[in-house]
Structure formats: structure tokens, C-alpha cells
Design a protein around this motif. Structure first.
Motif, PDB file in Angstrom:
ATOM      1  N   GLN A 730      40.219 157.788 -25.899  1.00  0.00           N
ATOM      2  CA  GLN A 730      41.611 157.377 -25.369  1.00  0.00           C
ATOM      3  C   GLN A 730      41.655 157.436 -23.580  1.00  0.00           C
ATOM      4  N   ASP A 731      41.249 157.522 -22.892  1.00  0.00           N
ATOM      5  CA  ASP A 731      40.893 157.190 -21.478  1.00  0.00           C
ATOM      6  C   ASP A 731      40.475 156.696 -20.832  1.00  0.00           C
ATOM      7  N   LEU A 732      38.803 156.944 -21.843  1.00  0.00           N
ATOM      8  CA  LEU A 732      37.836 155.485 -20.960  1.00  0.00           C
ATOM      9  C   LEU A 732      37.975 155.390 -21.989  1.00  0.00           C
ATOM     10  N   ASP A 733      37.387 153.512 -21.539  1.00  0.00           N
ATOM     11  CA  ASP A 733      36.482 153.027 -22.794  1.00  0.00           C
ATOM     12  C   ASP A 733      36.079 152.266 -22.256  1.00  0.00           C
ATOM     13  N   THR A 734      35.916 150.643 -22.224  1.00  0.00           N
ATOM     14  CA  THR A 734      34.658 150.026 -21.856  1.00  0.00           C
ATOM     15  C   THR A 734      34.679 148.855 -21.071  1.00  0.00           C
ATOM     16  N   ARG A 735      36.637 149.385 -20.389  1.00  0.00           N
ATOM     17  CA  ARG A 735      36.880 148.343 -19.956  1.00  0.00           C
ATOM     18  C   ARG A 735      37.210 149.085 -18.477  1.00  0.00           C
ATOM     19  N   ASP A 784      62.634 170.063 -27.485  1.00  0.00           N
ATOM     20  CA  ASP A 784      62.891 168.284 -27.258  1.00  0.00           C
ATOM     21  C   ASP A 784      61.396 167.603 -27.858  1.00  0.00           C
ATOM     22  N   LEU A 785      61.436 166.558 -27.965  1.00  0.00           N
ATOM     23  CA  LEU A 785      60.614 165.719 -28.724  1.00  0.00           C
ATOM     24  C   LEU A 785      59.273 165.618 -27.927  1.00  0.00           C
ATOM     25  N   TRP A 786      58.273 166.167 -28.266  1.00  0.00           N
ATOM     26  CA  TRP A 786      56.713 166.264 -27.302  1.00  0.00           C
ATOM     27  C   TRP A 786      56.181 164.611 -26.903  1.00  0.00           C
ATOM     28  N   PRO A 787      55.311 164.711 -26.071  1.00  0.00           N
ATOM     29  CA  PRO A 787      54.834 163.248 -26.137  1.00  0.00           C
ATOM     30  C   PRO A 787      53.864 163.229 -26.964  1.00  0.00           C
ATOM     31  N   TRP A 788      53.969 162.684 -27.263  1.00  0.00           N
ATOM     32  CA  TRP A 788      52.202 162.081 -28.210  1.00  0.00           C
ATOM     33  C   TRP A 788      51.416 161.205 -27.646  1.00  0.00           C
ATOM     34  N   GLY A 789      51.124 160.523 -26.485  1.00  0.00           N
ATOM     35  CA  GLY A 789      50.292 159.365 -26.901  1.00  0.00           C
ATOM     36  C   GLY A 789      51.035 158.242 -26.738  1.00  0.00           C
ATOM     37  N   GLY A 790      50.496 156.733 -25.562  1.00  0.00           N
ATOM     38  CA  GLY A 790      51.232 155.803 -25.755  1.00  0.00           C
ATOM     39  C   GLY A 790      52.775 155.775 -25.091  1.00  0.00           C
ATOM     40  N   GLU A 791      53.751 156.795 -24.403  1.00  0.00           N
ATOM     41  CA  GLU A 791      54.535 156.694 -23.641  1.00  0.00           C
ATOM     42  C   GLU A 791      54.320 156.054 -22.645  1.00  0.00           C
ATOM     43  N   PRO A 792      55.722 155.221 -22.246  1.00  0.00           N
ATOM     44  CA  PRO A 792      55.318 154.283 -21.594  1.00  0.00           C
ATOM     45  C   PRO A 792      55.649 155.466 -19.222  1.00  0.00           C
ATOM     46  N   ILE A 793      55.221 155.365 -18.567  1.00  0.00           N
ATOM     47  CA  ILE A 793      55.106 155.825 -16.884  1.00  0.00           C
ATOM     48  C   ILE A 793      55.797 155.497 -16.157  1.00  0.00           C
ATOM     49  N   TYR A 794      56.935 155.459 -15.571  1.00  0.00           N
ATOM     50  CA  TYR A 794      57.795 154.654 -15.161  1.00  0.00           C
ATOM     51  C   TYR A 794      57.540 155.281 -13.322  1.00  0.00           C
ATOM     52  N   ARG A 795      57.365 154.410 -12.089  1.00  0.00           N
ATOM     53  CA  ARG A 795      57.283 155.349 -11.201  1.00  0.00           C
ATOM     54  C   ARG A 795      58.724 154.165 -10.165  1.00  0.00           C
ATOM     55  N   ILE A 802      51.378 153.462 -19.547  1.00  0.00           N
ATOM     56  CA  ILE A 802      51.753 154.019 -20.073  1.00  0.00           C
ATOM     57  C   ILE A 802      50.024 155.387 -20.152  1.00  0.00           C
ATOM     58  N   CYS A 803      50.502 156.534 -20.969  1.00  0.00           N
ATOM     59  CA  CYS A 803      50.154 157.699 -21.480  1.00  0.00           C
ATOM     60  C   CYS A 803      49.542 157.309 -22.342  1.00  0.00           C
ATOM     61  N   LYS A 814      54.276 173.743 -19.649  1.00  0.00           N
ATOM     62  CA  LYS A 814      55.051 172.398 -19.243  1.00  0.00           C
ATOM     63  C   LYS A 814      54.438 171.689 -20.247  1.00  0.00           C
ATOM     64  N   GLN A 815      53.984 170.321 -20.362  1.00  0.00           N
ATOM     65  CA  GLN A 815      53.664 169.566 -20.960  1.00  0.00           C
ATOM     66  C   GLN A 815      52.915 168.004 -19.891  1.00  0.00           C
ATOM     67  N   VAL A 816      51.843 168.224 -20.022  1.00  0.00           N
ATOM     68  CA  VAL A 816      50.688 167.195 -19.303  1.00  0.00           C
ATOM     69  C   VAL A 816      50.395 166.294 -20.372  1.00  0.00           C
ATOM     70  N   CYS A 817      50.748 164.989 -19.383  1.00  0.00           N
ATOM     71  CA  CYS A 817      50.167 163.471 -19.836  1.00  0.00           C
ATOM     72  C   CYS A 817      49.054 163.441 -18.674  1.00  0.00           C
ATOM     73  N   LEU A 818      48.354 163.033 -19.139  1.00  0.00           N
ATOM     74  CA  LEU A 818      47.342 162.000 -18.523  1.00  0.00           C
ATOM     75  C   LEU A 818      47.234 160.430 -18.904  1.00  0.00           C
ATOM     76  N   GLY A 819      47.096 159.135 -17.631  1.00  0.00           N
ATOM     77  CA  GLY A 819      47.558 157.847 -17.718  1.00  0.00           C
ATOM     78  C   GLY A 819      47.212 156.984 -16.794  1.00  0.00           C
ATOM     79  N   PHE A 820      47.797 156.236 -16.731  1.00  0.00           N
ATOM     80  CA  PHE A 820      46.695 155.373 -15.845  1.00  0.00           C
ATOM     81  C   PHE A 820      47.843 154.006 -14.984  1.00  0.00           C
ATOM     82  N   VAL A 821      47.852 153.602 -13.840  1.00  0.00           N
ATOM     83  CA  VAL A 821      49.708 153.526 -13.353  1.00  0.00           C
ATOM     84  C   VAL A 821      48.787 152.244 -12.490  1.00  0.00           C
ATOM     85  N   GLN A 822      49.687 151.150 -12.661  1.00  0.00           N
ATOM     86  CA  GLN A 822      49.821 149.933 -12.118  1.00  0.00           C
ATOM     87  C   GLN A 822      50.479 149.639 -10.770  1.00  0.00           C
ATOM     88  N   ASN A 823      50.358 148.739  -9.551  1.00  0.00           N
ATOM     89  CA  ASN A 823      51.038 148.154  -9.000  1.00  0.00           C
ATOM     90  C   ASN A 823      51.238 146.995  -9.508  1.00  0.00           C
TER      91      ASN A 823
END
Length: 890
Positions: A730-735, A784-795, A802-803, A814-823
Motif C-alpha cells: 500500500q505504502d511501500l512498493d518496488t519503487r 461525513d464520508l470517510w477517506p478509504w485510500g486514494g484521496e488526493p492531498i493538497y498543499r 495521494i493517500c 480523528k481520521q488519519v491519512c498516510l501518503g506521499f507528497v511531491q514538489n
């Protein structure tokens, strides 16, 4: 003849249909034997095999490649495909592959090669509010995936397709970039281009055997003669499983064919009168689709309960034997929906009903990659009726893996090593294929579970778990409790397959029905004692006579494994990109003996990786099915376990993140790890199966006074998410590299290991994405609707990521979301720094609604009820060099 609202029996009496395809099978051409030598032999001349041949030729191996087909090129399932090419797929990797396919067909058309490609767009219809939620989630994801789409009202849907009855619709989703193609023309275009570049194409040449030497492909035998080769590619469509059995050892390709229907009308004047291009229409809640084809309607669907084909396992070789008889009674569920959605179809002249077999994998995903059993044996199969959508991208990826030994696509979720041998059982596949096709259009709620081919792998305490009210999920065929309902009374559960036990379901995108049960289990682990069945974890014993195992694992693992006997280390196994091939725990049982605990989904994959890198002097044994693993979690577990063993369990004698052989109850020598994979205090006991019931009973009896509760997977998952633990797959993969997910301290750069160079380079240059934890504010978990993975992250109002994993934090409330951010600036990825991450204002988009979020870069400190002495000992071990923490592995 015309449609009318009569029964399917009357329709059969009124209408006579001709065969789906008039075969003109020519005798085999007069030709000599195939070439004696080749680099690559591809079996299967459908659109998939043609694409692999084309892309290998483009990479320079054309004159060393042979494409074989037992019949004529394009004569397999290619002829009866609907020709739909939809870009939106369940995952980003599948989206990229489909986008690559579309680009290829556009390029072929631009060069004057006929593919039948038309960018007509697709209109997806929704009859329910939940389906519209899915569409809104897709709209949110489309920003990252570069897919243009928009929501439509029912009236707007009718404007796109005037034939529609929209009275019962909630709305629709318009994807203008989707289209259609002619699979047979695409196959021919790719084949001819491959032939022009030098690929040898041989028709009417059946494969007899695939040979290997020392675990590598060395050649094939055909009815026209042998071919020595270095690589073999199985692109045999629904014959792929049978082709897999032509080698020794057998290559397991778990697919099964089922009947698949296409309805053709005669030319319709209404279509000719339309001023705009007719889109592909998918009535997902009605399980049907239709499109324009040469002035006619071509319609089909994915019925909720499919009909297996060739149930005896005997698949015809070629020709008219493959054309299945129409079954109007079975097709009637789709016919009724077609008549409802397109009213004028009632008065339309029919042409034919085609029934052609299509192959599906047991998890409804494509099957790609190098076979676990034989090196240089590749598979590209299980394309489940979307052959042209997959073929261009999958063909390129497969060719790159063969010629370049790597690919620009991340294929781990589609890799064939996700399966076990049990998944290739014919009866298992026959039962599962009844369910799989319907998943294409089914409303997929979070954590959806299969209902067929269940009760396959079970721990010895499975009956006790059922008595305790377990509600089961399944992973890798293993039944594991998702949560427990103490009030549940065992009774027959009504479903299409009449499963006599409870299967986990969520059936909502908001607060789930299991919320209160999981909350109680979570509290038990945080405040008292909980017990969980960890038996599905992959477990391997690795040993050698000398210290070869230590040297080998030092090279394979990025962390240092030469730890004291009785120690446990958490480590990644990196590939040449620095990405994770495996994320596991290693316990050193003796000087030259380790036990590995890996994610459940890694049972085949991690063994393949190890066997390809361990020297012959190192032994490897899969002991997953030998042990029942019971985890006890919570601050009271030391006192509880102390009542059942004579061993001193104090931190001085049994520190955290170590392993000991304990006597528990009347059983001796139980491998017991002082960790829980959740960050909570506790132990995991690896019990030989014959003693499992005894130890379980003793633990439950002793746990009564501690209020010990059964704990399911959802609760342990919640514990890990709050503590910011990454999930492999989910979070970790081959890349994904350790530097990107905050695990640099687990990499021992002073030693040599696989993937060291790219990690050194990344350490010097900086990472271009970073793993973060987001805690949502202003979100009402009940309304409210829950986050279930795949939600976009905005900065700062800009899309940055994406989550990957989400869940409710019962301590944070509270709801907790894990994910990666880019610049990303002007389409270019820049270095992501800590300052960049911490200086932004974050939001998470849940189905079109953005919620503000607080960002974390490190594991948060959670309030605890541990005794002070225990808390200090735990924290001291955790912080000591940040080298001993065992994070979540499944």
C-alpha cells in the motif's frame, strides 16, 4: 425479428441466430520447420502476443524473436472482443498501462495502420447515490492520474446519448478520452509491424513443451520442430494455464474461462441520424454496456453470477469448437437491463448473439511477470475482456523486462508471484470465476471480500474464533478475523453462495457498521489485553551449516542482520532501484539460523527473491503452514503470560524485540517474540499447529481476569496507522525507497547490499517525494464520508500527492491519512525537504470535499496507560539508535 418484452424462452422460439463467427480454417501452410534458435519465443498470436512481439522488435531483438500460434493470428479471443478501451482502472499502474495502449494505437493510426481507434468518449451511468460517490472519488483522483472527466446530470446524460432512458438515474460520469478499437485490426497491425522488423511469425504451430535447464528456459518443442531459446512468453489467453503445464516444473497460471456474451443488432437508422459520435455507455448498476459498431449496437455485460466454461478442464484447440452455444436463460438478466435502458431496442432487428469464452484470474487482476518456478519464463494473461486496453502497455512492459531487465512501469500488484499453488486449483478457479466477472461493474465498497472459494486455509483455532463471533476476511486464501461480534448468533448467512459463516463487509463510504466493535478491540490492546490470530503471516526458516546464511542475508538486506542470537531486526530487501522487494522481520534463532516474518501477500514473492539471491549452501523452508501465530497485545500481557510460563519475562531477562523459546502451559519450546507489529506492548507466539488449541485455551483462560478480548485485523490496522507505520503493498512498493519513507536509519551504508548505489545517490541528491501522516480536522466521523485510500492531498491549494493508507485514529478521535507528497513545479519534480513539508497548509479531498489536515513527519507520541516503568523501558528500546523498532509488516 424484433425484441419484445417476452420471456427469454419465447425469444429463443422466435429468433434463430447464426454462429458468432464463420471460421474458414485453412490447412497449415506449406512451410519448413521453425528456426532452430531464437532468443525469445512467444506463444499466442492474439493482441497480447502481437504486442509483446512488436515491442521486443522495437527494442532491437526482432530477428531473434519467434511468435507462434496454434491456429491463425488473431483467431483466439481477439475476434470476439467488444473493443472497449477505458482508461480509468482500479490502480494507477493499470491506468498508466492503459494510457500507453491508447497512445500506441493513436500512433499506429497516424502511420496509416488500421486499428479501428475512435476517441468517442465513455458515459458511465449511476442509479444510486453510492455510485455517484464513487464517481466523485474518481473525479478527485483524476487530477493525479491525468484523466479528464466530469459529472453529468441525468438530462446531460441523455444529451450525450439520446437513446437512453434516464428516468431512474442519479447522474453520470463522462470520460471524453475513452474510446474503442478493433481488436482484430490492432492484432494484425502489430503483427505485421513486428514481421516487417524481422520477427518470425508461424501459424498453425502448436506448442508441445517448454524446456528448462538449471531453472532457466532453454527451449521449446513444437509440432513443427524444436526451438532453442533463452526466453519464453506465455500469451496464450485462456489457454495460458494449460501452456503453464507444458513445463517441468509446472508454471502456475491461475485463470479460468467463463462464458461472455455480445449482442449485435442489424443496422439502426437511429444511430445514423445522430449528429454526434456515439459514446461507449456503461450502465454499471445494470451490469451492461453498449456501443455503436458499423451502424449497429454491440451490447454486452458482466452478469453478477457468471457461468464457467470448459468446467472439465478440456479447452478446445481452435475453430468452431470454441464457439459456445447461446444460453438465453443465463443472458436474460442482462437482456432485461438492456431493454430497460434502451427502450427502442424492443423494436430493433437483431443479428446475432455471440457467446465466447473469456479468461479471468481469481482476484480480477491481470497476470504479468516472470514465473516463480522458472527464470526467463514470462506471462501476460488474465486480461479479462479488456485485452486492447491492456495489450499496448503490458506488451511494452514485458518487452522491457526481457530486453532491458527492468521496466518503466511498477508492476508489483499485477505480478504473478502474488499467487500460491492453491490458487491454480481448477475447482477453486471454477468456483471463483462465477463471481469475478461481475466485479467489473459491481459497486466496490471498502475492504470488499470474495464470497466464493472460501474456507480454504484456516488456523487450528478457526472453530474457536467462529464461536467467539469472528467476522472473516481472506488474504492469500487464508481466513483471518476482521473483527468480532460477541452478540452474533451463528446461523446460515443468506447469499448467492449460502456461506455458513460471516464474511466481512462494509457496504458504505461513511462510518462502517463495524466501528464500535473495532473501537472496543482497539481499547483492549491499548488499555488491557487483546489476542489476535497472526497465522497468515508468511514465515520462513533460513539456515546454513557455516556462516553462509549471515553473509547472504547481509547482502540481500539493507539493514544489518549480524545481530546477537535471540535478537530481532526489521529490514527491507531492496532491489536495484533501492525500492522494497520485501519488508520483514528477521529473528536470529542460532548462529546460522534465522526466522523471517513477512507480509501475508509476500509468501511467494519473498521466497522467489530469496531463492534467486541465496547461494546453494543456504537452505530455505516455507514454514507458514507449520505454525499458528497468536499475538497478545496490551499493557497487561506480561502479567498474563507470566502465569503460563516459568521464564522470567522482565525487561532485563526478556527485552523488547528479542525472541525466546518458552514453555507455555504444557507445551515446550514455543518461539515467542517480544513485539506485536503494532507498536503496543505484547508478544507473538509461534506455536506448532498440534499444540495451538491447547495454548490458545490456556491463554483465554488466564486472560479472563484481565478482560482479554479477541482482536481482528481492522483493530491492529488502526493501531499501526496511528503510529505512522508503513504497509507493504500500500505504502511501500518496488519503487519506494527507505529514504522516501523515513527509514534511512534502517539502512547500513557501511556494508554492501543490493540497491546500495541508488540509495547513496538519493541520499546525496535528496528525495523527490516524502512519506507523511495527516490528521484531519473539521471531519465528523459519524456524518461525513470517510477517506478509504486514494484521496488526493493538497498543499497550499496545489495537488501534491495521494493517500495510500487511511483509517480512524481512536486515540486521536480523528481520521488519519498516510501518503506521499511531491514538489512539482511546471511539471518538474524537485527535491522535497522537511521545511517544504512542514511549511504548507494541507487538505485531503474526500469525494470532492476538502478537509484541512495537520502534518506529521515522525511517529506521534500517543497517550498511554502503561505503567511508568514499562513505558520507560519500551521507549528506551525504541529510541536506542532507532534501529530496533519493528514496524508493521502486513
Amino acid at each position: 425479428m424484433f425484441f419484445n418484452k417476452t420471456s427469454s424462452t419465447n425469444i429463443k422460439r422466435l429468433i434463430t441466430f447464426h454462429n458468432c463467427l464463420s471460421y474458414n480454417i485453412n490447412p497449415p501452410p506449406e512451410s519448413g520447420p521453425p528456426p532452430r534458435n531464437a532468443r525469445v519465443v512467444i506463444a499466442g498470436g492474439g493482441v497480447m502476443g502481437a504486442s509483446v512481439a512488436y515491442h521486443i522488435a522495437k527494442l532491437g531483438w526482432a530477428k531473434d524473436t519467434v511468435l507462434l500460434d496454434q491456429n491463425k493470428i488473431g483467431g483466439g479471443t481477439t475476434w470476439n472482443s467488444s473493443g472497449l478501451l477505458g482508461i480509468f482502472k482500479p490502480s494507477y499502474s493499470q491506468v498508466k498501462l492503459s494510457q500507453t495502449s491508447k497512445k500506441l494505437y493513436q500512433e499506429l493510426e497516424a502511420r496509416g495502420l488500421s486499428t479501428g481507434w475512435k476517441e468517442c468518449g465513455s458515459l458511465n451511468l449511476a442509479k444510486t447515490k453510492d455510485r455517484m460517490i464513487v464517481f466523485r472519488r474518481m473525479i478527485a483522483q483524476s487530477v493525479l492520474w491525468d484523466i479528464k472527466c466530469e459529472l453529468l446530470t441525468p438530462i446531460q446524460c441523455k444529451e450525450k446519448c439520446p437513446l437512453l432512458n434516464v428516468d431512474d438515474l442519479e447522474g453520470g460520469l463522462w470520460i471524453p478520452g475513452d474510446g474503442v478499437g478493433d481488436p482484430y485490426q490492432i492484432c494484425n497491425a502489430l503483427t505485421e509491424e513486428a514481421r516487417r522488423m524481422g520477427v518470425t511469425v508461424i501459424e498453425h504451430c502448436a506448442l508441445r513443451k517448454v524446456n528448462q535447464t538449471n531453472g532457466k528456459v532453454c527451449g521449446v518443442e513444437t509440432e513443427l520442430g524444436p526451438i532453442d531459446c533463452d526466453f519464453f512468453v506465455n500469451c496464450a489467453g485462456f489457454w495460458a494455464r494449460g501452456v503453464g503445464r507444458l513445463s517441468e516444473p509446472c508454471v502456475k497460471v491461475p485463470i479460468h474461462a467463463c462464458e461472455h456474451y455480445y449482442l449485435h443488432t442489424k443496422p439502426m437508422s437511429q444511430l445514423q441520424q445522430l449528429q454526434t459520435m456515439f459514446p461507449v455507455v456503461r450502465d454499471l448498476d445494470g451490469h451492461i454496456y453498449f456501443r455503436e459498431y458499423k451502424g449497429r449496437l454491440l451490447a454486452g455485460g458482466f452478469e453478477p453470477v457468471a457461468k464457467p466454461a470448459f468446467e472439465d478442464g478440456k479447452i478446445p484447440g481452435s475453430g468452431e469448437e470454441r464457439v459456445l452455444p447461446e444460453d438465453w436463460d443465463h443472458f436474460n438478466v442482462l437482456l432485461e437491463q438492456l431493454l430497460h435502458r434502451i427502450p427502442m431496442l424492443n423494436d430493433t432487428v437483431l443479428d446475432k448473439l455471440c457467446n465466447g469464452p473469456e479468461a479471468f484470474s481469481p482476484d480480477c487482476k491481470w497476470i504479468i511477470g516472470q514465473a516463480p518456478e522458472i527464470m526467463n519464463y514470462y506471462i501476460a494473461a488474465g486480461l479479462k475482456t479488456v485485452g486492447i486496453a491492456a495489450a499496448g502497455g503490458v506488451g511494452q512492459a514485458t518487452a522491457e523486462m526481457i530486453v532491458n531487465e527492468n521496466t518503466s512501469f511498477d508492476m508489483y500488484e499485477l505480478d504473478i508471484s502474488r499467487f500460491l499453488s492453491v490458487h491454480n486449483n481448477r475447482k477453486y478457479l471454477r468456483d471463483r470465476v462465477k463471481e469475478v466477472p461481475g466485479l467489473h461493474y459491481a459497486l466496490q465498497y471498502p475492504f470488499s471480500e470474495f464470497k466464493t472459494s472460501r474456507n480454504l486455509r484456516m488456523s487450528p483455532i478457526y472453530p474457536k474464533l467462529m464461536e467467539a463471533g469472528a467476522v472473516f476476511g481472506q488474504l492469500m486464501g487464508y481466513e483471518r478475523p476482521s473483527w468480532f461480534d460477541r452478540n452474533y448468533v451463528q446461523e446460515q448467512v443468506s447469499s448467492d453462495w449460502s456461506v455458513p459463516y460471516r464474511i466481512a463487509s462494509t457496504d458504505t463510504f461513511g462510518i462502517p457498521p463495524w466501528f464500535d466493535y473495532v473501537a472496543s478491540e482497539y481499547d483492549a490492546c491499548r488499555e488491557g489485553a487483546g489476542i489476535s490470530d497472526y497465522s497468515s503471516f508468511a514465515k520462513l526458516d533460513i539456515w546454513s551449516k557455516g556462516n553462509e546464511v549471515v553473509k547472504a542475508l547481509e547482502y540481500i538486506c539493507s539493514n544489518g542482520v549480524d545481530i546477537p542470537i535471540g535478537g530481532i531486526i526489521h529490514t527491507g530487501m531492496q532491489n536495484k532501484y533501492g525500492g522494497y522487494e520485501n519488508d520483514c522481520s528477521l529473528a536470529r534463532l542460532a548462529e546460522n539460523h534465522y526466522m523471517m516474518i513477512a507480509p501475508t501477500i509476500q509468501q511467494t514473492r519473498c521466497q522467489v527473491w530469496l531463492r534467486r539471491h541465496l547461494p546453494p549452501s543456504v537452505e530455505l523452508s516455507d514454514v507458514t503452514s507449520m505454525y499458528t501465530a497468536l499475538a497478545i497485545m496490551g499493557p497487561l500481557t506480561r502479567s498474563l503470560l507470566s502465569e503460563l510460563t516459568d521464564t522470567d519475562l522482565s525487561p532485563r531477562n526478556f527485552p523488547f524485540f528479542t525472541i525466546k523459546l518458552l514453555d507455555v502451559g504444557h507445551v515446550s519450546g514455543i518461539r515467542t517474540m517480544n513485539l506485536t507489529h503494532t507498536g503496543e506492548l505484547g508478544y507473538v507466539l509461534y506455536i506448532p499447529n498440534e499444540f495451538a488449541l491447547h495454548v490458545y485455551s490456556r491463554l483465554m483462560k488466564a486472560g479472563e481476569k484481565y478482560g482479554m478480548r479477541h482482536v481482528g485485523y481492522y483493530a491492529t490496522r488502526a493501531l499501526r496507522i496511528e503510529k505512522f507505520y508503513a504497509f507493504w503493498g500500500q505504502d511501500l512498493d518496488t519503487r519506494t525507497t527507505p529514504l522516501e519513507c523515513g527509514r534511512t536509519w534502517r539502512v547500513k551504508f557501511e556494508k554492501d547490499f543490493i540497491g546500495k548505489e541508488p540509495l547513496l545517490k538519493q541520499r546525496e541528491e535528496g528525495v523527490k517525494r516524502m512519506y507523511i501522516q495527516l490528521i484531519l480536522d473539521d471531519h465528523d466521523h459519524e456524518l461525513d464520508l470517510w477517506p478509504w485510500g486514494g484521496e488526493p492531498i493538497y498543499r497550499n491549494n496545489k495537488h501534491v500527492g495521494i493517500c495510500t493508507t487511511t483509517g480512524y485514529g481512536f486515540t486521536f478521535k480523528k481520521q488519519v491519512c498516510l501518503g506521499f507528497v511531491q514538489n512539482i513545479i511546471d511539471g518538474v519534480r524537485h527535491i522535497v525537504t522537511t521545511d517544504f513539508v512542514q511549511s504548507g497548509h494541507y487538505e485531503v479531498d474526500i469525494a470532492g470535499v476538502r478537509y484541512p489536515a495537520k502534518v506529521n513527519l515522525h511517529s506521534p507520541t500517543l497517550p498511554t496507560k502503561y505503567p511508568d516503568q514499562e513505558r520507560e523501558a519500551y521507549q528506551a528500546t525504541r529510541d536506542k539508535g532507532r534501529n530496533s523498532v519493528v514496524e508493521a509488516v502486513v
